[in-house]
Every structure is written in C-alpha cells, then in structure tokens.
Motif scaffolding. Structure first.
Motif, short mmCIF file in Angstrom:
data_model
loop_
_atom_site.label_atom_id
_atom_site.label_comp_id
_atom_site.label_asym_id
_atom_site.label_seq_id
_atom_site.Cartn_x
_atom_site.Cartn_y
_atom_site.Cartn_z
N LYS A 44 12.58 5.52 -3.98
CA LYS A 44 13.44 6.55 -4.49
C LYS A 44 12.26 7.65 -5.05
CE LYS A 44 17.62 4.75 -5.17
NZ LYS A 44 17.95 3.45 -6.22
N PRO A 85 0.74 -1.34 -0.18
CA PRO A 85 -0.16 0.13 0.12
C PRO A 85 0.93 1.17 -0.09
CG PRO A 85 -0.66 -1.53 1.64
CD PRO A 85 0.65 -1.97 1.21
N VAL A 93 9.91 9.68 -7.58
CA VAL A 93 8.91 9.28 -8.69
C VAL A 93 9.68 9.06 -9.81
CG1 VAL A 93 6.81 9.76 -10.11
CG2 VAL A 93 6.93 10.03 -7.41
N ARG A 95 -4.00 -3.47 6.30
CA ARG A 95 -3.26 -3.40 4.91
C ARG A 95 -1.67 -4.16 4.83
NH1 ARG A 95 -4.52 2.44 2.90
NH2 ARG A 95 -3.79 1.93 0.87
N ARG A 135 -1.39 11.23 1.73
CA ARG A 135 -2.02 11.42 0.60
C ARG A 135 -3.50 12.25 0.49
NH1 ARG A 135 -3.17 5.94 -2.42
NH2 ARG A 135 -3.65 5.50 -0.52
N ARG A 154 -3.78 -10.48 -5.43
CA ARG A 154 -3.32 -10.11 -4.03
C ARG A 154 -3.20 -11.48 -3.08
NH1 ARG A 154 -4.38 -4.31 -3.99
NH2 ARG A 154 -3.96 -3.81 -1.72
N VAL A 183 -11.12 -8.74 -1.04
CA VAL A 183 -12.46 -9.23 -1.78
C VAL A 183 -12.44 -10.31 -2.49
CG1 VAL A 183 -14.40 -8.11 -3.29
CG2 VAL A 183 -13.18 -6.62 -1.99
N ASP A 232 -9.47 3.78 3.83
CA ASP A 232 -8.58 3.06 4.22
C ASP A 232 -7.47 3.73 4.51
OD1 ASP A 232 -8.21 3.12 1.49
OD2 ASP A 232 -7.50 0.94 1.33
N GLY A 275 -8.44 -1.86 -7.11
CA GLY A 275 -8.79 -1.25 -6.25
C GLY A 275 -9.76 -0.24 -6.49
N GLY A 324 -0.16 3.17 -8.49
CA GLY A 324 -0.93 3.92 -9.33
C GLY A 324 -0.10 5.21 -10.14
N1 UP5 Z 1 4.08 8.68 -4.08
C1 UP5 Z 1 4.13 7.82 -5.08
N2 UP5 Z 1 5.35 7.48 -5.38
C2 UP5 Z 1 5.97 8.15 -4.53
C3 UP5 Z 1 7.54 8.40 -4.62
N3 UP5 Z 1 8.34 7.68 -5.46
N4 UP5 Z 1 7.89 9.11 -3.81
C4 UP5 Z 1 7.26 9.91 -2.87
N5 UP5 Z 1 5.99 9.75 -3.03
C5 UP5 Z 1 5.29 8.99 -3.99
O1 UP5 Z 1 1.07 6.48 -4.02
C6 UP5 Z 1 0.66 6.66 -2.82
C7 UP5 Z 1 1.13 8.26 -2.64
O2 UP5 Z 1 2.64 8.24 -2.38
C8 UP5 Z 1 0.58 9.08 -3.25
O3 UP5 Z 1 0.34 10.44 -2.41
C9 UP5 Z 1 1.76 9.50 -4.31
O4 UP5 Z 1 1.74 10.84 -4.68
C10 UP5 Z 1 3.02 9.26 -3.41
P1 UP5 Z 1 0.17 5.69 -5.12
O5 UP5 Z 1 0.61 5.63 -6.50
O6 UP5 Z 1 -1.19 5.90 -5.16
O7 UP5 Z 1 0.54 4.18 -4.49
P2 UP5 Z 1 -0.35 2.63 -4.62
O8 UP5 Z 1 0.87 1.62 -4.62
O9 UP5 Z 1 -1.14 2.77 -5.69
O10 UP5 Z 1 -1.14 2.87 -3.42
P3 UP5 Z 1 -2.43 2.44 -2.69
O11 UP5 Z 1 -2.99 2.94 -1.53
O12 UP5 Z 1 -3.41 2.66 -4.03
O13 UP5 Z 1 -2.38 0.79 -2.77
P4 UP5 Z 1 -3.06 -0.52 -2.36
O14 UP5 Z 1 -2.59 -1.59 -2.74
O15 UP5 Z 1 -3.27 -0.29 -0.51
O16 UP5 Z 1 -4.51 0.05 -2.71
P5 UP5 Z 1 -5.69 -0.64 -3.81
O17 UP5 Z 1 -6.40 0.36 -4.12
O18 UP5 Z 1 -4.83 -1.30 -4.63
O19 UP5 Z 1 -6.57 -1.69 -2.75
C11 UP5 Z 1 -7.22 -1.23 -1.79
C12 UP5 Z 1 -7.98 -2.23 -0.98
O20 UP5 Z 1 -9.02 -2.71 -2.03
C13 UP5 Z 1 -7.40 -3.42 -0.63
O21 UP5 Z 1 -6.63 -3.12 0.70
C14 UP5 Z 1 -8.36 -4.29 -0.39
O22 UP5 Z 1 -9.19 -4.40 0.57
C15 UP5 Z 1 -9.26 -4.17 -1.86
N6 UP5 Z 1 -8.90 -4.77 -3.11
C16 UP5 Z 1 -9.19 -6.25 -3.25
O23 UP5 Z 1 -9.77 -6.66 -2.30
N7 UP5 Z 1 -8.57 -6.84 -3.94
C17 UP5 Z 1 -7.96 -6.34 -5.33
O24 UP5 Z 1 -7.57 -7.02 -6.40
C18 UP5 Z 1 -7.53 -5.09 -5.11
C19 UP5 Z 1 -7.96 -4.25 -4.09
#
Ligand code: UP5
Ligand code: MG
Length: 190
Positions: free
Chosen positions: A172, A15, A174, A144, A129, A93, A65, A135, A38, A20
C-alpha cells in the motif's frame, strides 16, 4: 541490580519493502532509535575497516555478512545511542544472525514487524530508488530476493511460531502502511 534490558523490535521484509521508510516514521512518533544493519555495514565498508572489501563484495552479491561483524556494529550503535528502545531494521537475516544476537545480548525482540510485499513491487521500488547503492541493479536484486526467500523468510517463520510476528501489507502507499504500523506501537504502550 542489572540494568533493565532494552526494548528491541526487529523490522523485517524483503529488499525495498519499505523498512527504512517506515522506521523513519516510527522514530518521529514513538521515540525509538533506528538501527539499519545494512546502513551500519555500508558505513563500516566506507570507514576503511579491514572488513571493508569483504562487506562490499557480499553486499553487491546480496549475501549475508557473518554475524560477528554485524552484531558488533549493532551493539556499538546501541551503546552509543544512550536510548533503550531500538528498531533493528534488516536484521536478523538468517538463523545464524538470530542465534548470535540472542546469545551475545540475551535480548529477545518485543515483536517482529514484517513488511509483506510482492516481489514485482519491491523490484520496481528498488530500481527506482536512484541513491547510488551498489546493490540496486537487476542482477544484485535477483540475488537479494533469492537469499531473502532461502534464508530470511525462515527467521520470520521462526518468530511467527512464537507468536511474535506483526504482519503488514507493505504494498500500500506509505501513509496507509504507517497507519497499520502505528497500531502495533500504540498497543505496546497500553
Ligand atoms: N517506498 C517505500 N515504501 C513505499 C511505499 N509504501 N510505496 C511506494 N514506494 C515506497 O524503500 C525502498 C524504496 O521504495 C524507496 O525509494 C522508498 O521511497 C520507496 P526503503 O524504505 O528503502 O525499503 P527497505 O525495505 O529499507 O529496502 P532496502 O533496499 O534497504 O532493503 P534491503 O533489506 O535489501 O537492504 P539492507 O540495507 O537492509 O541490506 C543490504 C545488504 O546488506 C543485504 O543484501 C546484505 O548483503 C547486507 N546485510 C547483511 O549482510 N546483514 C545484515 O544484517 C543486513 C544487511
Ligand atoms: Mg533499508
């Protein structure tokens, strides 16, 4: 003759590891369609679907999910896109997700992009963020991380054992991360 199978790259990492953010860059340069599992689940939750309440509670709790819901959303989005190159972000996942996608679609990923990042850094990013995600609070984040370690890392290890993982230091900045990402997509086109 059957249609050529689409190209799929799974984009995995904890997470806040930057999945993204980097997918948006890859789309710009390499013509993929970005599908965040997600994001698809959050959209489904907000669409008034019968699964909405279940999805909402599971996301808040950091739980995964059931595959039948997520795989269906991914397939619809793939069909709708009209494209044949996909970045599937945040999926599979767990082992159930992995096996369900493979048996339903018959697709194996071209490779798995793995954003490796220390927990302290991911926690900081998610807490900063401020996009109103249900979450993005310390309680949900702890859950998470736990699910990621217990259920998601084993999927990455599975693909690593098949030589499919392309690991990137995601701590590192972005732009530097994207430089590393680019190499894997450029070499794919060769
Ligand atoms: N940011 C990004 N890169 C940076 C860098 N190099 N240096 C400094 N800052 C950086 O980035 C997060 C934040 O960090 C942003 O503000 C960004 O600007 C900064 P982001 O690119 O959004 O990271 P990401 O890995 O996409 O983080 P995210 O929170 O989306 O990851 P998750 O895996 O937690 O979230 P997701 O949306 O995939 O899943 C959420 C929930 O959905 C899960 O916990 C689960 O409950 C459910 N889910 C399922 O049940 N099944 C699935 O298949 C998918 C999700
Ligand atoms: Mg994301």
């Amino acid at each position: 003759l059957p249609d050529k199978k689409p190209t799929v790259v799974f984009v995995l990492g904890g997470p806040g590891s930057g999945k993204g953010t980097q997918c948006a860059n890859i789309v710009q340069h390499f013509g993929y369609t970005h599908l965040s599992a997600g994001d698809l689940l959050r959209a489904e939750q907000n669409s008034g679907s019968e699964n909405g309440e279940m999805i909402k509670n599971m996301i808040k709790d950091g739980q995964i999910v059931p595959s039948e819901v997520t795989v269906k959303l991914l397939l619809w989005a793939m069909e709708e896109s009209g494209n044949d190159k996909f970045l599937i972000d945040g999926f599979p996942r767990n082992e159930e997700n992995r096996a369900a996608f493979e048996s339903v679609t018959g697709i194996e990923p071209e490779f798995v992009l793995f954003f490796d990042c220390p927990e302290e850094e991911m926690e900081k990013r998610v807490l900063n963020r401020n996009q109103g995600r249900a979450d993005d609070n310390i309680e949900s984040i702890r859950k998470r991380f736990k699910v990621y370690t217990q259920s998601s890392l084993p999927v990455i290890e599975y693909y690593d054992s098949k030589g499919k993982v392309r690991k990137i230091d995601a701590s590192k900045p972005v732009e530097e991360v994207f430089e590393a990402v680019k190499e894997f997509f450029t070499s794919l086109d060769d």
